[in-house]
Design a protein around this motif. Structure first.
Motif, PDB file in Angstrom:
ATOM      1  N   VAL A   1      49.624 -47.306 -23.445  1.00  0.00           N
ATOM      2  CA  VAL A   1      48.834 -47.248 -22.208  1.00  0.00           C
ATOM      3  C   VAL A   1      47.476 -47.914 -22.413  1.00  0.00           C
ATOM      4  O   VAL A   1      47.066 -48.787 -21.634  1.00  0.00           O
ATOM      5  N   ASN A   2      46.754 -47.529 -23.461  1.00  0.00           N
ATOM      6  CA  ASN A   2      45.459 -48.151 -23.733  1.00  0.00           C
ATOM      7  C   ASN A   2      45.615 -49.608 -24.138  1.00  0.00           C
ATOM      8  O   ASN A   2      44.738 -50.437 -23.879  1.00  0.00           O
TER       9      ASN A   2
ATOM     10  N   TRP B   1      54.818 -38.869 -24.974  1.00  0.00           N
ATOM     11  CA  TRP B   1      53.578 -39.170 -24.267  1.00  0.00           C
ATOM     12  C   TRP B   1      52.348 -39.079 -25.165  1.00  0.00           C
ATOM     13  O   TRP B   1      51.354 -39.757 -24.932  1.00  0.00           O
TER      14      TRP B   1
ATOM     15  N   LEU C   1      49.877 -42.216 -25.114  1.00  0.00           N
ATOM     16  CA  LEU C   1      48.474 -42.023 -24.741  1.00  0.00           C
ATOM     17  C   LEU C   1      47.533 -41.982 -25.943  1.00  0.00           C
ATOM     18  O   LEU C   1      46.366 -41.639 -25.792  1.00  0.00           O
TER      19      LEU C   1
ATOM     20  N   SER D   1      46.035 -36.214 -17.733  1.00  0.00           N
ATOM     21  CA  SER D   1      47.107 -36.748 -18.588  1.00  0.00           C
ATOM     22  C   SER D   1      48.347 -35.874 -18.495  1.00  0.00           C
ATOM     23  O   SER D   1      49.482 -36.377 -18.414  1.00  0.00           O
TER      24      SER D   1
ATOM     25  N   TRP E   1      42.681 -40.007 -23.955  1.00  0.00           N
ATOM     26  CA  TRP E   1      43.350 -39.233 -22.917  1.00  0.00           C
ATOM     27  C   TRP E   1      43.448 -37.743 -23.248  1.00  0.00           C
ATOM     28  O   TRP E   1      42.923 -36.908 -22.511  1.00  0.00           O
TER      29      TRP E   1
END
Length: 304
Positions: free
Chosen positions: A143-144, A132, A136, A167, A157
């Motif tokens: 994700v971004n 993660w 992140l 987060s 995050w």
């Protein structure tokens, strides 16, 4: 005489059976006393001392407890832990029940879907944190990257004081496969006759969910609520791995058990850490007692 002889023989046999039973149970009993009972009662004493592993310490009474209540980082760690518990536990119940209801549908290949949803639970927490942290990452995280594709600039995050705890909640929700399995077992215990009776009365899917499924699932929800609350107050591995024990940014990821661990094994302030441990025990016991007392109002058991 024969009756008295038979009674004496039975007593000897019972004594022999009891002795044999205790001999077989003795490894477990010794382990319980040595590794649970002794540390438990020792920690009560150490919480009133300056014990530091390297030195025996001195008895200081309530000084550790008074010092805790004037410790800003202690209160910060409590706030972070309560914040996590308040948001994570209800969300885990809502999402867990929703997933369980989806995975309880009569669809071809459902066993495969259930396995897929359970797989994240098998990932070690350290590996989960590393995964993660990559997802992140504000610069090249997926994700971004996905947010950029729809014209949204993703936040930093794990480096933001505002987004760091959300987060962590997101990461924890990704691995709720175990509660989902328990919810599935609870759904399997609900008799189909109740759904058939509701259909005869003209109930739609939403009415059956709120009038049949959820009320009869409340014992399972109650169990997961208690276990989830206890687990949330003991959050440690994910934030510790992500921040390398620093709790950054600005101690927003310094959780109670992390601060306890630092005092015990980084600063060797074992007396202070023991006091923290007993405060945590009291908090968890109080919360569990409140949940049990309120359960009579909303937990419904079949046949009652």
């Amino acid at each position: 005489m024969d009756g008295a002889l038979a009674r004496d023989t039975n007593k000897k046999l019972l004594k022999g059976s009891s002795l044999t039973g205790w001999l077989f149970a003795s490894p477990w009993v010794i382990g319980l006393l040595l590794f649970y009972a002794f540390p438990l009662f020792s920690s009560i004493y150490f919480s009133f001392t300056t014990y530091s592993i390297l030195q025996p310490g001195e008895f200081v009474g309530l000084q550790n407890y008074r010092q805790l209540f004037s410790d800003e980082l202690f209160w910060k760690s409590i706030y972070n832990t309560i914040y996590f518990a308040v948001f994570f536990v209800p969300l885990s119940i809502i999402i867990g029940v929703a997933l369980a209801m989806m995975l309880n549908m009569k669809v071809k290949g459902m066993a495969i879907y259930r396995t897929i949803f359970f797989l994240p639970t098998l990932v070690p927490h350290v590996a989960l944190a590393v995964l993660w942290m990559w997802l992140l990452n504000p610069g090249f995280g997926l994700v971004n990257g996905a947010l950029d594709m729809v014209g949204i600039t993703g936040p930093n995050w794990l480096g933001s004081e505002f987004w760091s705890k959300p987060s962590l909640i997101l990461m924890s929700l990704w691995a709720i496969g175990q509660p989902v399995i328990i919810y599935l077992a609870g759904l399997g215990d609900i008799p189909n006759e109740l759904y058939e009776a509701a259909e005869v009365d003209g109930a739609n899917w939403l009415q059956k969910t709120f009038k049949v499924t959820l009320p009869l699932l409340t014992p399972v929800i109650f169990f997961n609520l208690v276990m989830g609350s206890i687990g949330a107050f003991q959050q440690f591995t994910l934030p510790y791995t992500m921040t390398q024990g620093q709790g950054t940014p600005a101690n927003t990821l310094t959780f109670y058990v992390m601060y306890l661990y630092d005092n015990a094994f980084k600063f060797f302030n074992m007396g202070y850490a023991s006091a923290m441990a007993w405060i945590l025990f009291i908090l968890i016991m109080a919360l569990t007692a409140v949940i049990f007392m309120t359960s009579k109002r909303w937990v419904h058991y079949q046949g009652k």
